[in-house]
Design a protein around this motif. Structure first.
Motif, short mmCIF file in Angstrom:
data_model
loop_
_atom_site.label_atom_id
_atom_site.label_comp_id
_atom_site.label_asym_id
_atom_site.label_seq_id
_atom_site.Cartn_x
_atom_site.Cartn_y
_atom_site.Cartn_z
N GLU A 84 104.26 -53.62 13.90
CA GLU A 84 105.44 -54.13 13.22
C GLU A 84 105.62 -53.44 11.87
O GLU A 84 106.73 -53.02 11.50
N LEU A 85 104.51 -53.31 11.12
CA LEU A 85 104.57 -52.65 9.82
C LEU A 85 104.96 -51.18 9.96
O LEU A 85 105.85 -50.69 9.25
N ALA A 86 104.30 -50.48 10.88
CA ALA A 86 104.57 -49.05 11.05
C ALA A 86 106.01 -48.80 11.46
O ALA A 86 106.67 -47.88 10.95
N LYS A 87 106.52 -49.62 12.37
CA LYS A 87 107.90 -49.44 12.83
C LYS A 87 108.90 -49.69 11.70
O LYS A 87 109.85 -48.92 11.51
N ALA A 88 108.66 -50.76 10.94
CA ALA A 88 109.58 -51.09 9.85
C ALA A 88 109.60 -50.00 8.79
O ALA A 88 110.67 -49.60 8.32
N GLU A 89 108.41 -49.51 8.41
CA GLU A 89 108.35 -48.49 7.37
C GLU A 89 108.86 -47.14 7.86
O GLU A 89 109.45 -46.37 7.10
N THR A 90 108.65 -46.84 9.14
CA THR A 90 109.19 -45.61 9.70
C THR A 90 110.71 -45.64 9.70
O THR A 90 111.38 -44.67 9.32
N ASN A 91 111.28 -46.78 10.12
CA ASN A 91 112.74 -46.92 10.11
C ASN A 91 113.29 -46.81 8.70
O ASN A 91 114.33 -46.18 8.48
N SER A 92 112.59 -47.42 7.73
CA SER A 92 113.03 -47.35 6.34
C SER A 92 112.99 -45.91 5.84
O SER A 92 113.93 -45.45 5.16
N PHE A 93 111.93 -45.20 6.16
CA PHE A 93 111.79 -43.80 5.75
C PHE A 93 112.91 -42.94 6.34
O PHE A 93 113.54 -42.15 5.63
N GLN A 94 113.18 -43.11 7.62
CA GLN A 94 114.22 -42.32 8.27
C GLN A 94 115.59 -42.61 7.67
O GLN A 94 116.42 -41.72 7.51
N SER A 95 115.82 -43.88 7.30
CA SER A 95 117.08 -44.25 6.67
C SER A 95 117.23 -43.57 5.31
O SER A 95 118.29 -43.04 4.98
N VAL A 96 116.15 -43.58 4.53
CA VAL A 96 116.18 -42.94 3.21
C VAL A 96 116.43 -41.44 3.35
O VAL A 96 117.24 -40.86 2.61
N MET A 97 115.76 -40.81 4.30
CA MET A 97 115.94 -39.37 4.49
C MET A 97 117.37 -39.03 4.90
O MET A 97 117.94 -38.03 4.44
N ALA A 98 117.97 -39.86 5.73
CA ALA A 98 119.36 -39.63 6.13
C ALA A 98 120.29 -39.79 4.93
O ALA A 98 121.22 -38.99 4.74
N ARG A 99 120.05 -40.80 4.11
CA ARG A 99 120.89 -41.04 2.94
C ARG A 99 120.75 -39.92 1.91
O ARG A 99 121.67 -39.66 1.13
N LEU A 100 119.60 -39.23 1.92
CA LEU A 100 119.37 -38.13 0.99
C LEU A 100 119.78 -36.78 1.57
O LEU A 100 119.41 -35.73 1.04
N ASN A 101 120.52 -36.80 2.66
CA ASN A 101 121.09 -35.59 3.25
C ASN A 101 120.05 -34.63 3.83
O ASN A 101 120.24 -33.41 3.86
N PHE A 102 118.93 -35.17 4.31
CA PHE A 102 117.94 -34.32 4.94
C PHE A 102 118.37 -33.97 6.36
O PHE A 102 118.95 -34.80 7.08
N ARG A 103 118.07 -32.74 6.76
CA ARG A 103 118.27 -32.34 8.14
C ARG A 103 117.43 -33.23 9.06
O ARG A 103 116.29 -33.56 8.74
N THR A 104 117.98 -33.58 10.21
CA THR A 104 117.20 -34.29 11.22
C THR A 104 116.18 -33.33 11.80
O THR A 104 116.53 -32.22 12.19
N PRO A 105 114.90 -33.71 11.85
CA PRO A 105 113.88 -32.79 12.37
C PRO A 105 114.13 -32.42 13.84
O PRO A 105 114.75 -33.19 14.59
N TYR A 106 113.65 -31.27 14.22
CA TYR A 106 113.65 -30.87 15.63
C TYR A 106 112.90 -31.89 16.46
O TYR A 106 113.28 -32.22 17.58
N ALA A 107 111.81 -32.41 15.90
CA ALA A 107 111.05 -33.50 16.52
C ALA A 107 110.36 -34.28 15.41
O ALA A 107 110.00 -33.72 14.39
N GLU A 108 110.22 -35.57 15.63
CA GLU A 108 109.54 -36.44 14.67
C GLU A 108 108.55 -37.32 15.44
O GLU A 108 108.76 -38.52 15.61
N PRO A 109 107.47 -36.71 15.93
CA PRO A 109 106.56 -37.42 16.83
C PRO A 109 105.73 -38.50 16.11
O PRO A 109 105.33 -38.34 14.96
#
Length: 392
Positions: A84-109
């Protein structure tokens, strides 16, 4: 293009090719992303944007280490499951990266998606003599790789210090060498929430084998560039190289780039010190372009003390760039694009980018509305930097 290659300890030519493969060590999702993370990842985002502008397809992989001891400790303190913690923090990180105009990675395993492959790699290392069992755990025998330690160039004393600080156990009795590192943590407790049944027994992988397997599986070896923060040079990246020699007889990447840390209150930003500036908090008050431009005041190999006043300076420069872009000559636009590209070709020198932007806004006033062709040039220049708010 020139980059300072950590492995060669010198500036080298980085070859531009139709397809460029890059692996970046990502976050361990047990807390929010801070500016140190963003500064590191922005370096590679700008590099990717530049290479794409040059015509390359960039396959950038940025993993999520969702199998690691700090997650379990943090989750237990919060009274929630580590998943639960890992999923929540991963989602938060991805949201921040999108808001900061980062390219979507080719893969994010996610590391948790590759447990069978990791166990199989450990099993191969065992069978070829690079690994050995110690009670229920499995370690890598660093004496089997003659050049172990050459990558970092650190003294043995410093390597021992870093191993202690970064999750290692050099004093453990029974290890063949103090710097031998964990490949597999054996776990017999059936109530442990993070254990898997595999070909090497019940347990979970060590930190280093995770990135070795994910990069190899997705990109193959050798890929073009491996990156991360300077704190990963030892033991993480040194161990990745050793594992790759054990599995394949060669290093995983042709080149290595590392980004120095940002400091706050005189100390490196870190969760353990509690001196973090969280990206999500800054985004409540500043837009993405302002944050990105403020971070560009730091050189990737130097880092430095975070200065919040740079946000106001970045906002001012962005306003000036917007005004200049509305009435810009073709020559001024071309000069800016060339300056930015030359700066990135010089080891991703974002400090030189800042100089170029100041030269742009201070150049002679142009009294005619910017043409569509010139707007296209400006768009290329600002896109390389990930700046999207400037209207030309």
């Amino acid at each position: 293009m020139k980059i300072f290659d950590t492995s060669q300890k010198d500036y080298v030519t980085f070859e531009k090719k139709p397809i460029i493969k890059i692996y970046i060590c990502g976050i361990t999702p047990y807390d929010s992303a801070h500016l140190g993370h963003i500064f590191t990842f922005m370096t590679y985002d700008i590099l990717q944007r530049y290479l794409e502008d040059e015509g390359s397809e960039v396959q950038l992989v940025r993993n999520v280490t969702d199998v690691d001891e700090p997650i379990y400790t943090r989750a237990k303190s919060l009274g929630i499951s580590y998943k639960e913690l890992a999923k929540a923090e991963t989602n938060s990180f991805q949201s921040v990266m999108a808001r900061l105009n980062f390219r979507t990675p080719y893969a994010e395993p996610l590391a948790s998606e590759y447990i069978p492959e990791m166990a199989e790699a450990v099993d191969r290392l065992l069978k070829t003599g690079f690994g050995y069992r110690l009670e229920s755990d499995i370690y890598f025998d660093t004496s089997k790789v003659a050049e172990f330690g050459k990558f970092s160039g650190f003294s043995e004393r410093l390597r021992l210090t870093y191993m202690r600080l970064r999750g290692g156990d050099p004093e453990r009795a029974g290890k063949r060498q103090p710097l031998d590192f964990l490949l597999w943590k054996g776990i017999t407790d059936e109530h442990d929430p993070a254990r898997w049944e595999t070909v090497v027994g019940s347990g979970r992988p060590g930190w280093h084998i995770e990135c070795t397997v994910m990069s190899d599986t997705i990109l193959g070896i050798p890929f073009d560039l491996h990156g991360g923060g300077t704190d990963l040079i030892f033991p993480h990246h040194e161990s990745e190289i050793a594992q790759s020699f054990g599995l394949h007889g060669e290093a995983p990447a042709r080149h290595w780039m590392h980004v120095s840390p940002l400091f706050h209150n005189g100390e490196k930003m870190s969760k353990s010190l509690g001196n973090l500036v969280f990206a999500k908090d800054l985004l409540e008050h500043f837009d993405a372009d302002t944050i990105r431009l403020a971070l560009m005041h730091y050189h990737r190999r130097i880092g430095g003390e975070w200065q919040s006043e740079l946000l106001d300076e970045a906002s001012r420069v962005l306003d000036c760039c917007t005004q200049k872009a509305a009435a810009c000559s073709p020559n001024q636009a071309k000069k800016l694009l060339v300056h930015i590209k030359n700066a990135i070709e010089d080891d991703v020198n974002t400090l030189e980018v800042i100089i170029g932007l100041h030269n742009f806004i201070e150049s002679k006033k142009y009294n005619v509305k910017t043409s569509e062709a010139t707007k296209t040039v400006l768009s290329r220049a600002f896109n390389i930097l990930g700046l999207t708010s400037i209207q030309s």
